[in-house]
Design an enzyme around this catalytic site. Structure first.
Site, PDB file in Angstrom:
ATOM      1  N   GLY A 106       0.823  -1.203   0.000  1.00  0.00           N
ATOM      2  CA  GLY A 106       0.000   0.000   0.000  1.00  0.00           C
ATOM      3  C   GLY A 106       0.856   1.250   0.000  1.00  0.00           C
ATOM      4  N   GLN A 108       1.319   3.486   2.073  1.00  0.00           N
ATOM      5  CA  GLN A 108       2.068   3.701   3.313  1.00  0.00           C
ATOM      6  C   GLN A 108       2.593   2.381   3.875  1.00  0.00           C
ATOM      7  OE1 GLN A 108       3.214   6.252   5.050  1.00  0.00           O
ATOM      8  NE2 GLN A 108       2.513   7.740   3.529  1.00  0.00           N
ATOM      9  N   SER A 109       3.012   1.502   2.987  1.00  0.00           N
ATOM     10  CA  SER A 109       3.489   0.187   3.402  1.00  0.00           C
ATOM     11  C   SER A 109       4.741   0.267   4.273  1.00  0.00           C
ATOM     12  CB  SER A 109       3.798  -0.661   2.160  1.00  0.00           C
ATOM     13  OG  SER A 109       4.518  -1.819   2.502  1.00  0.00           O
ATOM     14  N   ASN A 110       4.651  -0.275   5.490  1.00  0.00           N
ATOM     15  CA  ASN A 110       5.832  -0.374   6.349  1.00  0.00           C
ATOM     16  C   ASN A 110       6.856  -1.327   5.746  1.00  0.00           C
ATOM     17  OD1 ASN A 110       4.593   1.217   8.486  1.00  0.00           O
ATOM     18  ND2 ASN A 110       3.332  -0.582   8.889  1.00  0.00           N
ATOM     19  N   CYS A 112       7.418  -1.962   2.558  1.00  0.00           N
ATOM     20  CA  CYS A 112       8.132  -1.344   1.438  1.00  0.00           C
ATOM     21  C   CYS A 112       9.201  -0.380   1.934  1.00  0.00           C
ATOM     22  CB  CYS A 112       7.144  -0.630   0.519  1.00  0.00           C
ATOM     23  SG  CYS A 112       6.117  -1.766  -0.461  1.00  0.00           S
TER      24      CYS A 112
END
Length: 379
Positions: A106, A108-110, A112
């Site tokens: 997403g 705001q992917s942690n 990524c």
């Protein structure tokens, strides 16, 4: 009294010294050596062991004790549960001769963000496919939260709409980007959503060994162990690793995964696939209880959820993220209040999986809930 030197301290610690960013051979716990394949190496990325301490949550039933495993403290740029998985995934990427990694999540992917930092530490470029709203997919995504860190370390970002993500699927999107990079002469390594494949699952097999060592060393407050382990479940790898290791190690704790997306049936099936990939020969339904805690949907925060996170922070000093741990703790406490007799007298360990930077995206929603300021008045 003379303080022990660093060498003496290392000898007295149950945790071996790990040189940061080095790649070291991996030896699994004795009780996990029958799993296959066993990863040959891991890259030392995290600040371990993460502490365990008593968590003074309000209004608990008589005798219920809650402790928290602070995997939000696995590092700064690399904080959160994804670091444990990436230790094995990045080591594998390096072993395969990759010059870059691809992963998906997403906006705001942690995961990524952690992947972008870990890959840069390892000298690898990162290509991220991030899903966002179709209203803004053609715009610069900005520098809020995880995006700031990703872009600071030079990650390449491709945006897709949520509809495109559903239509094509994460693996198909990743393979398309992989083929494009290969055509340019690059050597990409594809990491799945959340780092949640069978290789990444070893990260939380290791976490359970760490918890056991902390208990033995008196570093976890509960020398006699825990009755339950609670955590958020998003991509499934953390829950799979904890549940499998709890089963194999003889830990008496029941494992509960509070799902923040999809439904219980999906998670049982996905976790089963991860277990089968390790030849574990156990059924997911036998080792973990899944509970739906997604609320209105993945990464969608209600006023109640944000108010809850604010209150927990003010009462205990622990800041939960809005996507994972916040929803999981709220779901757990709702369970406790619905059936207090079921939880009375139990000793529960909550695994905080990190994600603080995701709070920045919720600033507009949080602002009306946080009004404790004033202009200083001179007298």
């Amino acid at each position: 009294m003379k303080k022990p030197d660093s060498k003496q301290a290392q000898q007295s610690s149950p945790f071996p010294y790990r040189q940061f960013l080095s790649v070291s051979p991996y030896q699994p716990p004795i009780w996990a050596r029958h799993l296959a394949p066993v990863p040959p190496a891991r890259m030392n990325l995290g600040q371990f062991p993460t502490p365990i301490h008593r968590w003074a949550l309000p209004d608990l039933p008589e005798g219920l004790e809650v402790y928290i495993k602070r995997d939000d403290l696995t590092g700064l740029q690399l904080s959160g549960n994804k670091v444990r998985k990436l230790e094995f995934l990045i080591a594998d990427a390096k072993a395969q001769g990759a010059d870059c990694v691809i992963t998906i999540g997403g906006i705001q992917s942690n995961h990524c963000r952690a992947t972008a930092v870990a890959a840069r530490y390892a000298g690898l470029d990162t290509f991220l496919i991030l899903r966002t709203s179709k209203v803004v997919v053609d715009q610069d995504p900005g520098l809020v939260g995880n995006l700031l860190v990703e872009r600071m370390v030079g990650a390449h970002i491709d945006l897709v709409t949520k509809e495109e993500y559903v239509r094509h699927g994460s693996m198909a999107l990743g393979k398309q980007l992989m083929e494009r990079l290969q055509a340019q002469g690059r050597k990409p390594y594809l990491i799945p959503v959340g780092g949640s494949n069978s290789l990444g699952t070893w990260g939380y097999v290791e976490a359970v060994r760490e918890i056991a060592l902390q208990l033995e060393a008196g570093q976890a407050c509960r020398a006699d162990g825990f009755d339950d382990v609670i955590m958020a479940c998003g991509s499934g790898g953390t829950t799979a690793g904890v549940a499998l290791a709890a089963q194999l190690s003889g830990m008496k704790a029941k494992v509960h995964g509070y799902g923040v997306c999809d439904d219980e049936e999906y998670f049982y099936e996905y976790i089963q696939g991860l277990l089968d990939g390790l030849n574990a020969e156990v059924r997911s339904r036998d080792i973990v209880r899944m509970i739906n805690s997604k609320g209105q949907g993945y990464a969608i925060s209600t006023r109640e959820e944000l108010q809850f996170a604010k209150e927990i922070a003010q009462q205990t000093g622990v800041i939960l993220d809005p996507v994972y741990s916040g929803k999981a703790l709220l779901g757990f406490l709702k369970d406790v209040r619905a059936e207090p007799e079921k939880w009375a007298g139990r000793k529960v360990l909550f695994i905080h999986t990190g994600g603080l930077l995701g709070m920045y995206e919720k600033a507009d929603q949080l602002q009306p809930l946080i009004q404790d300021w004033r202009r200083f008045e001179f007298t």
